[in-house]
Design a protein around this motif. Structure first.
Motif, mmCIF file in Angstrom:
data_model
loop_
_atom_site.group_PDB
_atom_site.id
_atom_site.type_symbol
_atom_site.label_atom_id
_atom_site.label_comp_id
_atom_site.label_asym_id
_atom_site.label_seq_id
_atom_site.Cartn_x
_atom_site.Cartn_y
_atom_site.Cartn_z
ATOM 1 N N THR A 1 -1.532 1.195 8.751
ATOM 2 C CA THR A 1 -0.350 0.810 9.522
ATOM 3 C C THR A 1 0.611 0.004 8.664
ATOM 4 O O THR A 1 0.214 -0.639 7.695
ATOM 5 C CB THR A 1 -0.735 -0.031 10.753
ATOM 6 O OG1 THR A 1 -1.357 -1.243 10.314
ATOM 7 C CG2 THR A 1 -1.664 0.724 11.676
ATOM 8 N N ARG A 2 1.876 0.055 9.057
ATOM 9 C CA ARG A 2 2.903 -0.786 8.449
ATOM 10 C C ARG A 2 3.724 -1.321 9.613
ATOM 11 O O ARG A 2 4.287 -0.550 10.387
ATOM 12 C CB ARG A 2 3.775 0.022 7.499
ATOM 13 C CG ARG A 2 4.836 -0.839 6.824
ATOM 14 C CD ARG A 2 5.726 -0.046 5.919
ATOM 15 N NE ARG A 2 5.003 0.315 4.707
ATOM 16 C CZ ARG A 2 5.314 1.361 3.936
ATOM 17 N NH1 ARG A 2 6.300 2.152 4.271
ATOM 18 N NH2 ARG A 2 4.627 1.608 2.851
ATOM 19 N N GLY A 3 3.736 -2.642 9.762
ATOM 20 C CA GLY A 3 4.444 -3.243 10.886
ATOM 21 C C GLY A 3 3.871 -2.802 12.220
ATOM 22 O O GLY A 3 4.619 -2.542 13.149
ATOM 23 N N HIS A 4 2.578 -2.694 12.305
ATOM 24 C CA HIS A 4 1.852 -2.283 13.517
ATOM 25 C C HIS A 4 2.107 -0.834 13.929
ATOM 26 O O HIS A 4 1.742 -0.432 15.022
ATOM 27 C CB HIS A 4 2.157 -3.220 14.688
ATOM 28 C CG HIS A 4 1.861 -4.653 14.400
ATOM 29 N ND1 HIS A 4 0.575 -5.129 14.301
ATOM 30 C CD2 HIS A 4 2.680 -5.710 14.155
ATOM 31 C CE1 HIS A 4 0.611 -6.415 14.022
ATOM 32 N NE2 HIS A 4 1.875 -6.799 13.922
ATOM 33 N N THR B 1 -3.941 -2.545 7.586
ATOM 34 C CA THR B 1 -2.530 -2.585 7.192
ATOM 35 C C THR B 1 -2.381 -2.001 5.795
ATOM 36 O O THR B 1 -3.339 -1.928 5.020
ATOM 37 C CB THR B 1 -2.001 -4.027 7.187
ATOM 38 O OG1 THR B 1 -2.682 -4.758 6.156
ATOM 39 C CG2 THR B 1 -2.198 -4.701 8.536
ATOM 40 N N ALA B 2 -1.153 -1.614 5.467
ATOM 41 C CA ALA B 2 -0.876 -1.096 4.137
ATOM 42 C C ALA B 2 -1.181 -2.144 3.075
ATOM 43 O O ALA B 2 -1.709 -1.832 2.006
ATOM 44 C CB ALA B 2 0.581 -0.640 4.047
#
Length: 85
Positions: free
Chosen positions: A29-32, A5-6
């Protein structure tokens, strides 16, 4: 390819760079949702430059003269480039 994730990438940035330096590619990723893929930078060589310039035509004599004239102004502080000649 590893995914993080970020937030994790931000918190573990040094570890992320170490992994990339070892040759890993990482998806951030950001928010999957994948937003970035990070991998090792490509090393540039003289051969790369030669290949990039291979289709560029040679410079003409006038261009070389213009560069030589311009360098006089860069190298000599006493020359006024705006003076009438």
């Amino acid at each position: 390819m590893r995914t993080m994730t970020a937030t994790e990438a931000s918190r573990r940035f040094s570890d992320l760079l170490d992994a990339i330096e070892r040759g890993e590619r990482v998806t951030i990723t950001r928010g999957h949702v994948p937003v970035a893929e990070i991998g090792p930078a490509r090393r540039r060589t003289g051969a790369d430059l030669s290949a990039a310039l291979s289709d560029v035509p040679p410079l003409d004599d006038r261009f070389e003269d213009d560069i030589a004239d311009a360098l006089v102004y860069v190298r000599d502080e006493d020359v006024d480039p705006w003076a009438e000649t």
